[in-house]
Design an enzyme around this catalytic site. Structure first.
Site, short mmCIF file in Angstrom:
data_model
loop_
_atom_site.label_atom_id
_atom_site.label_comp_id
_atom_site.label_asym_id
_atom_site.label_seq_id
_atom_site.Cartn_x
_atom_site.Cartn_y
_atom_site.Cartn_z
N LYS A 37 0.88 -1.05 0.16
CA LYS A 37 0.04 0.18 0.02
C LYS A 37 0.93 1.45 0.01
O LYS A 37 1.71 1.51 0.89
CB LYS A 37 -0.78 -0.09 1.15
N CYS A 91 14.06 9.62 8.40
CA CYS A 91 14.06 9.18 9.80
C CYS A 91 15.62 9.05 10.23
O CYS A 91 15.68 8.98 11.51
CB CYS A 91 13.44 7.70 9.66
N GLU A 119 10.07 -0.13 10.67
CA GLU A 119 10.90 0.98 10.44
C GLU A 119 10.30 2.33 10.96
O GLU A 119 9.58 3.01 9.96
CB GLU A 119 11.62 0.84 9.20
N GLU A 176 9.98 13.79 16.90
CA GLU A 176 10.17 13.77 15.52
C GLU A 176 9.50 14.70 14.82
O GLU A 176 8.35 14.56 14.31
CB GLU A 176 10.16 12.21 14.96
P1 NAI Z 1 2.02 7.45 8.96
O1 NAI Z 1 3.26 6.48 9.67
O2 NAI Z 1 0.68 7.71 9.65
O3 NAI Z 1 1.82 6.88 7.47
C1 NAI Z 1 2.80 6.11 6.92
C2 NAI Z 1 1.90 4.94 6.14
O4 NAI Z 1 1.27 4.20 7.19
C3 NAI Z 1 0.88 5.55 5.05
O5 NAI Z 1 0.97 4.65 3.80
C4 NAI Z 1 -0.29 5.55 5.83
O6 NAI Z 1 -1.46 5.31 4.91
C5 NAI Z 1 -0.43 4.17 6.53
N1 NAI Z 1 -1.00 4.17 7.92
C6 NAI Z 1 -1.36 5.13 8.39
N2 NAI Z 1 -2.20 4.60 9.49
C7 NAI Z 1 -2.22 3.28 9.27
C8 NAI Z 1 -3.11 2.18 9.92
N3 NAI Z 1 -3.64 2.55 11.14
N4 NAI Z 1 -3.04 0.77 9.36
C9 NAI Z 1 -1.96 0.50 8.60
N5 NAI Z 1 -1.60 1.66 7.83
C10 NAI Z 1 -1.60 2.90 8.22
O7 NAI Z 1 2.76 8.72 8.85
P2 NAI Z 1 2.47 10.22 8.33
O8 NAI Z 1 0.81 10.58 8.77
O9 NAI Z 1 2.51 10.52 6.79
O10 NAI Z 1 3.47 11.19 8.89
C11 NAI Z 1 3.31 11.61 10.27
C12 NAI Z 1 4.52 11.67 10.98
O11 NAI Z 1 5.22 10.31 10.91
C13 NAI Z 1 5.67 12.62 10.33
O12 NAI Z 1 5.73 13.86 10.53
C14 NAI Z 1 6.91 11.73 10.89
O13 NAI Z 1 7.19 12.13 12.07
C15 NAI Z 1 6.64 10.11 10.79
N6 NAI Z 1 6.97 9.52 9.61
C16 NAI Z 1 8.26 8.98 9.70
C17 NAI Z 1 8.51 8.15 8.63
C18 NAI Z 1 9.86 7.49 8.81
O14 NAI Z 1 10.32 7.12 7.66
N7 NAI Z 1 10.19 6.81 9.79
C19 NAI Z 1 8.14 8.21 7.10
C20 NAI Z 1 6.77 9.04 7.27
C21 NAI Z 1 6.18 9.48 8.33
#
Ligand code: NAI
Ligand code: MG
Length: 506
Positions: A195, A304, A269, A406
């Site tokens: 996804k 990250c 991750e 973060e």
């Molecule tokens: P998120 O962690 O909510 O989204 C990442 C992925 O997870 C997206 O594909 C989203 O649709 C999916 N997702 C969200 N809720 C889910 C659930 N309940 N079950 C399964 N999949 C789910 O991150 P978002 O909202 O884009 O960004 C928010 C914060 O997250 C950022 O400000 C940052 O701090 C952190 N982040 C960290 C990343 C990393 O590489 N460690 C990458 C992206 C965000």
């Protein structure tokens, strides 16, 4: 190149990527082809550098997830019987195919992520190809063990693929994350349903479309949709036997809860708030460059691994900061598809608002001082995009959310230190444990730091990021499981079956 020709080139690239975005709109990939989803509902995909809508992606729900996972399960039954080396050879072919399209993929990714072509997406597309090759080469390495027992008793372990792998990725480096998850899943003989992130579904969709040219139908599938509507049903689907996720720690925790009842392994991750520590004896030039590298400007800090907690020894604080503050304005912020651009735009209005919220919080903090940045760029050409200047803040108390959360944008805190034990303690005083970097010429201090840091990825005198064969992953809220190594492939994408064949006479 003169500026008129440069503008022309940007226009051409934009037009081509927009056409591709329109062609891909409304589709997902399963059963071996690009096709519409069951749902007719879609959501808009934006160009964050302009705010313009560039396409739409299916808003998949549980019915689409079920259809695609079932198709993947059927494909898995034959894929698991393809010999390991042959699976590897197909991944190598896939890498060749992706390499031919790498520039177009990079440009499409720039259009939807705001990451600059010259400094981020072009290199990221090359890394994607490299990671597919890496895993293609490892497919024959899914080895078990033989265990000595007795003559006539053959005791061994055998690695089995898991089945359908559910992969969920974020938007910050979607090409690379796609390769990391898909390459590993497929090399080990699994099928994958990935996804995409809602902000950046299109370039990844194109990657999966290309994969269909080489791989058997149904083994590599991609859907789009929101986290709770598509991501969660994917994790919970009974046929999904492994979940691999990159994203926020909060979502990682939600996913672990979601799969708890069916007991499937999860690779997660997650976030980081990584210390970048400069000692008094460090090479000043090198350390200043390392501080800049740690800001991950080519992704607007949306990494990250970013070194967002900078700790400079008091003796070198001024010379290091002088160099860092002089270097930051030399990085050109602009249209991500412009060859001269080094820093693009933040991914979305929401993420920009998040960055602005933390900077506002710092402004209201007693003793905190914004050393540079803290605003959107003044260039009128950038006013409709989600651009933000690189921001360094000093004097923020360690307990402040600005120092602890973060932020995931071009914002870092800078602190002055004198006591080594204290700075190590402060560096470790974090809910995260992803990366940590030290700059020193003192060997003893370097190894002391390595031993004492509670982080999964520790470096001395360099700031590099994960790539093929550099195992990556965190501890604490930064996650569980490892990626990008042969061990991570064997341990996290296969399971071990113990076998005893007894031919001994009774
Ligand atoms: P998120 O962690 O909510 O989204 C990442 C992925 O997870 C997206 O594909 C989203 O649709 C999916 N997702 C969200 N809720 C889910 C659930 N309940 N079950 C399964 N999949 C789910 O991150 P978002 O909202 O884009 O960004 C928010 C914060 O997250 C950022 O400000 C940052 O701090 C952190 N982040 C960290 C990343 C990393 O590489 N460690 C990458 C992206 C965000
Ligand atoms: Mg979210």
């Amino acid at each position: 190149m003169d500026s008129a020709r440069q503008m022309d080139l940007v226009m051409q690239r934009t037009d081509a990527a927009m056409r591709e975005a329109r062609r891909l709109s409304g589709h997902i990939v399963f059963d071996g082809k690009l096709q519409p989803a069951l749902t007719a509902e879609t959501f808009e995909v934006e160009n964050p550098a302009t705010g313009a809508v560039i396409g739409k992606a299916p808003r998949c729900g549980a019915a689409d997830v079920d259809q695609v996972v079932r198709s993947a399960q059927r494909a898995f039954e034959s894929w698991r019987r393809v010999s390991a080396r042959e699976r590897g050879a197909l991944l190598l072919k896939a890498a060749d195919l992706l390499e031919k399209e790498a520039e177009a993929l990079a440009q499409l990714s720039s259009l939807e992520t705001g990451n600059a072509l010259a400094t981020q997406t072009r290199g990221e597309a090359a890394t994607m190809v490299d990671i597919f090759r890496f895993f293609g080469g490892l497919a024959g390495e899914m080895k078990g063990m033989t265990v000595p027992r007795a003559d006539g008793v053959f005791l061994y372990t055998k690695r089995e693929p898991m089945g359908v792998v559910g992969a969920i990725i974020p938007w910050n480096a979607p090409l690379m994350q796609t390769a990391t998850k898909t390459g590993a899943a497929l090399a080990a003989g699994n099928a994958v349903v990935l996804k995409t992130a809602e902000q950046a579904p299109l370039a990844v969709l194109r990657v999966f479309e290309l994969l269909q040219g080489v791989l058997p139908a149904g083994v590599a599938n991609v859907i789009s949709g929101f986290g709770t509507e598509a991501g969660q049903p994917l994790c919970e689907h009974p046929l999904v036997r492994k979940v691999t996720f990159t994203g926020s720690s909060a979502t990682g925790a939600r996913i672990l809860h979601a799969v708890a009842d069916k007991i499937v392994p999860v690779t997660a991750e997650l976030g980081g708030k990584n210390p970048n520590i400069v000692m008094a004896d460090a090479d000043i030039e090198r350390a200043a460059k390392g501080v800049i590298a740690g800001l991950r400007l080519q992704r607007q800090g949306q990494s990250c691994t970013a070194g967002t907690r900078i700790y400079l020894h008091a003796d070198v604080y001024e010379p290091v900061m002088e160099r860092v503050l002089a270097a930051i304005p030399t990085f050109r912020i602009g249209n991500p598809l412009d060859e001269a651009t080094q820093v693009g735009s933040i991914i979305s209005r929401e993420q920009l608002a998040r960055v602005e919220r933390y900077v506002a919080m710092a402004r209201e903090t007693d003793g905190a001082k914004i050393l540079i940045g803290g605003e959107r760029p003044s260039d009128l050409a950038l006013k409709d995009g989600y651009f933000y200047t690189t921001t360094l803040i000093e004097g923020v108390p360690p307990a402040s959310p600005v120092c602890r959360d973060e932020i995931f944008g071009p914002v870092a805190t800078v602190a002055r230190w004198t006591d080594f034990d204290q700075v190590i303690a402060e560096a470790n005083d974090s809910t995260f444990g992803l990366a940590a970097v030290l700059w020193t010429e003192n060997l003893r201090a370097a190894f002391d730091f390595i031993d004492r840091m509670d982080a999964g990825f520790v470096q001395v005198n360099q700031f590099a990021v994960a790539e093929a064969n550099i195992e990556y992953g965190g501890t604490k809220l930064s996650g569980t499981g490892r990626e990008l190594s042969v061990e991570s492939l064997v341990n996290h994408f296969t399971w071990s079956k113990t076998v005893i064949v007894n031919t001994a006479a009774q």
